[in-house]
Design an enzyme around this catalytic site. Structure first.
Site, PDB file in Angstrom:
ATOM      1  N   ASP A 137       0.822  -1.206   0.000  1.00 20.74           N
ATOM      2  CA  ASP A 137       0.000   0.000   0.000  1.00 20.74           C
ATOM      3  C   ASP A 137       0.861   1.263   0.000  1.00 20.74           C
ATOM      4  O   ASP A 137       1.905   1.309   0.657  1.00 20.74           O
ATOM      5  CB  ASP A 137      -0.913  -0.013   1.235  1.00 20.74           C
ATOM      6  CG  ASP A 137      -2.013   1.020   1.161  1.00 20.74           C
ATOM      7  OD1 ASP A 137      -2.331   1.481   0.051  1.00 20.74           O
ATOM      8  OD2 ASP A 137      -2.552   1.378   2.217  1.00 20.74           O
ATOM      9  N   TRP A 144       2.897   7.940  -2.239  1.00 19.51           N
ATOM     10  CA  TRP A 144       4.345   8.143  -2.371  1.00 19.51           C
ATOM     11  C   TRP A 144       4.627   9.094  -3.524  1.00 19.51           C
ATOM     12  O   TRP A 144       5.449  10.024  -3.399  1.00 19.51           O
ATOM     13  CB  TRP A 144       5.027   6.794  -2.608  1.00 19.51           C
ATOM     14  CG  TRP A 144       6.512   6.848  -2.772  1.00 19.51           C
ATOM     15  CD1 TRP A 144       7.458   6.732  -1.794  1.00 19.51           C
ATOM     16  CD2 TRP A 144       7.235   7.010  -4.010  1.00 19.51           C
ATOM     17  NE1 TRP A 144       8.722   6.815  -2.332  1.00 19.51           N
ATOM     18  CE2 TRP A 144       8.615   6.985  -3.693  1.00 19.51           C
ATOM     19  CE3 TRP A 144       6.849   7.169  -5.339  1.00 19.51           C
ATOM     20  CZ2 TRP A 144       9.599   7.127  -4.666  1.00 19.51           C
ATOM     21  CZ3 TRP A 144       7.829   7.309  -6.310  1.00 19.51           C
ATOM     22  CH2 TRP A 144       9.192   7.285  -5.970  1.00 19.51           C
ATOM     23  N   HIS A 148       3.481   3.539  -8.971  1.00 18.64           N
ATOM     24  CA  HIS A 148       3.274   2.125  -9.285  1.00 18.64           C
ATOM     25  C   HIS A 148       4.519   1.530  -9.942  1.00 18.64           C
ATOM     26  O   HIS A 148       4.841   0.354  -9.711  1.00 18.64           O
ATOM     27  CB  HIS A 148       2.065   1.966 -10.202  1.00 18.64           C
ATOM     28  CG  HIS A 148       0.772   2.344  -9.534  1.00 18.64           C
ATOM     29  ND1 HIS A 148       0.335   1.736  -8.375  1.00 18.64           N
ATOM     30  CD2 HIS A 148      -0.166   3.273  -9.850  1.00 18.64           C
ATOM     31  CE1 HIS A 148      -0.820   2.267  -8.000  1.00 18.64           C
ATOM     32  NE2 HIS A 148      -1.142   3.205  -8.869  1.00 18.64           N
ATOM     33  N   TRP A 154     -11.084  -1.463  -9.070  1.00 17.40           N
ATOM     34  CA  TRP A 154     -11.731  -1.027 -10.306  1.00 17.40           C
ATOM     35  C   TRP A 154     -12.379   0.345 -10.151  1.00 17.40           C
ATOM     36  O   TRP A 154     -12.734   0.990 -11.149  1.00 17.40           O
ATOM     37  CB  TRP A 154     -12.782  -2.054 -10.739  1.00 17.40           C
ATOM     38  CG  TRP A 154     -12.203  -3.374 -11.135  1.00 17.40           C
ATOM     39  CD1 TRP A 154     -12.277  -4.542 -10.457  1.00 17.40           C
ATOM     40  CD2 TRP A 154     -11.447  -3.657 -12.322  1.00 17.40           C
ATOM     41  NE1 TRP A 154     -11.612  -5.540 -11.132  1.00 17.40           N
ATOM     42  CE2 TRP A 154     -11.093  -5.025 -12.277  1.00 17.40           C
ATOM     43  CE3 TRP A 154     -11.025  -2.881 -13.411  1.00 17.40           C
ATOM     44  CZ2 TRP A 154     -10.346  -5.638 -13.285  1.00 17.40           C
ATOM     45  CZ3 TRP A 154     -10.269  -3.486 -14.411  1.00 17.40           C
ATOM     46  CH2 TRP A 154      -9.945  -4.853 -14.340  1.00 17.40           C
ATOM     47  N   LEU A 214      10.678 -21.020  -4.253  1.00 21.97           N
ATOM     48  CA  LEU A 214       9.708 -20.080  -3.700  1.00 21.97           C
ATOM     49  C   LEU A 214       8.418 -20.171  -4.500  1.00 21.97           C
ATOM     50  O   LEU A 214       8.461 -20.213  -5.741  1.00 21.97           O
ATOM     51  CB  LEU A 214      10.251 -18.646  -3.771  1.00 21.97           C
ATOM     52  CG  LEU A 214       9.263 -17.514  -3.446  1.00 21.97           C
ATOM     53  CD1 LEU A 214       8.891 -17.529  -1.962  1.00 21.97           C
ATOM     54  CD2 LEU A 214       9.833 -16.152  -3.833  1.00 21.97           C
ATOM     55  N   ARG A 235       1.364  -5.016   6.165  1.00 22.17           N
ATOM     56  CA  ARG A 235       0.786  -3.946   5.341  1.00 22.17           C
ATOM     57  C   ARG A 235       1.608  -2.675   5.525  1.00 22.17           C
ATOM     58  O   ARG A 235       1.862  -2.240   6.647  1.00 22.17           O
ATOM     59  CB  ARG A 235      -0.666  -3.670   5.727  1.00 22.17           C
ATOM     60  CG  ARG A 235      -1.262  -2.533   4.890  1.00 22.17           C
ATOM     61  CD  ARG A 235      -2.731  -2.303   5.174  1.00 22.17           C
ATOM     62  NE  ARG A 235      -3.269  -1.322   4.231  1.00 22.17           N
ATOM     63  CZ  ARG A 235      -4.484  -1.347   3.729  1.00 22.17           C
ATOM     64  NH1 ARG A 235      -5.323  -2.316   4.087  1.00 22.17           N
ATOM     65  NH2 ARG A 235      -4.892  -0.430   2.881  1.00 22.17           N
TER      66      ARG A 235
END
Length: 211
Positions: A10, A15, A27, A59, A119, A176
């Site tokens: 988040d 930012w 992003h 959305w 992983l 978070r």
């Protein structure tokens, strides 16, 4: 050592806004931070890492921002830096509304990496926890109607076997970023007993040392 860490990534937009940049730049840098988490998980021997990349609620965002996020995911699947690592890639979510090209790329990478073992990286795209539980309940109802299961004897194990990824272990640590203290419809079944860790920094400022 936890076996499964799940992260709500988040703060990308905030930012960018703090720095007078377009949200799309947040992003972009956030995507680099996600790569850092994968590298860090491999370095410390974490077996399962799950990232909340795009929720069913996302959305509601601006169309251009949605396009930027989905195009970055497509690019990462096609030529991203983790493609050749020993990482089994999986997708958790629903294809509704997603571009068909992205859905095909997600399924392609699941097939291509299914035998990798270091992983398991599960990326949640167009995912909602209540939606996942609703669809699992529907699958159980269909099994009961078909006579494959007695509805009076349904157990937690029966429910877990009908989840999209029945082999996903419970979350040990749910983290978070972004200074919000809520789980936002993320993995409600798997995170029922998770340790919750909330940090104030925005996701693009995170690197593998934080993990």
């Amino acid at each position: 050592m936890p076996a499964h860490v799940a992260i709500i990534m988040d703060g990308n937009g905030r930012w960018a806004q703090q720095r007078g940049l377009p949200r799309s730049e947040g992003h972009h840098v956030g995507n680099i931070a996600a790569h850092e988490m994968v590298y860090g998980a491999l370095e410390i021997g974490l077996r399962h890492l799950t990232l909340y990349a795009f929720s069913t609620e996302n959305w509601k965002r601006d169309t251009d921002e949605i396009t930027t996020i989905l195009e970055a995911m497509q690019c990462d699947l096609d030529q991203g830096p983790i493609r050749d690592l020993d990482v089994r890639q999986r997708w958790l979510g629903h294809p509704d509304k997603l571009p068909e090209e992205l859905v095909q790329a997600l399924r392609r990478e699941e097939r291509r990496t299914r035998n990798r073992t270091a992983l398991t990286l599960t990326v949640c795209i167009n995912y909602g926890g209540r939606d996942e539980i609703t669809r699992t309940a529907a699958a159980l109802a269909q099994a009961a109607r078909a006579g494959d299961i007695d509805p009076h004897l349904i157990s937690e194990d029966d429910f877990a076997r009908h989840l999209p990824h029945p082999d996903m272990p419970d979350v040990d640590l749910l983290w978070r970023t972004g200074n919000e203290q809520r789980t936002s419809n993320f993995l409600p079944w798997h995170a029922a007993y998770a340790e919750l860790h909330f940090t104030s920094g925005y996701w693009p400022d995170v690197d593998r040392r934080d993990l």
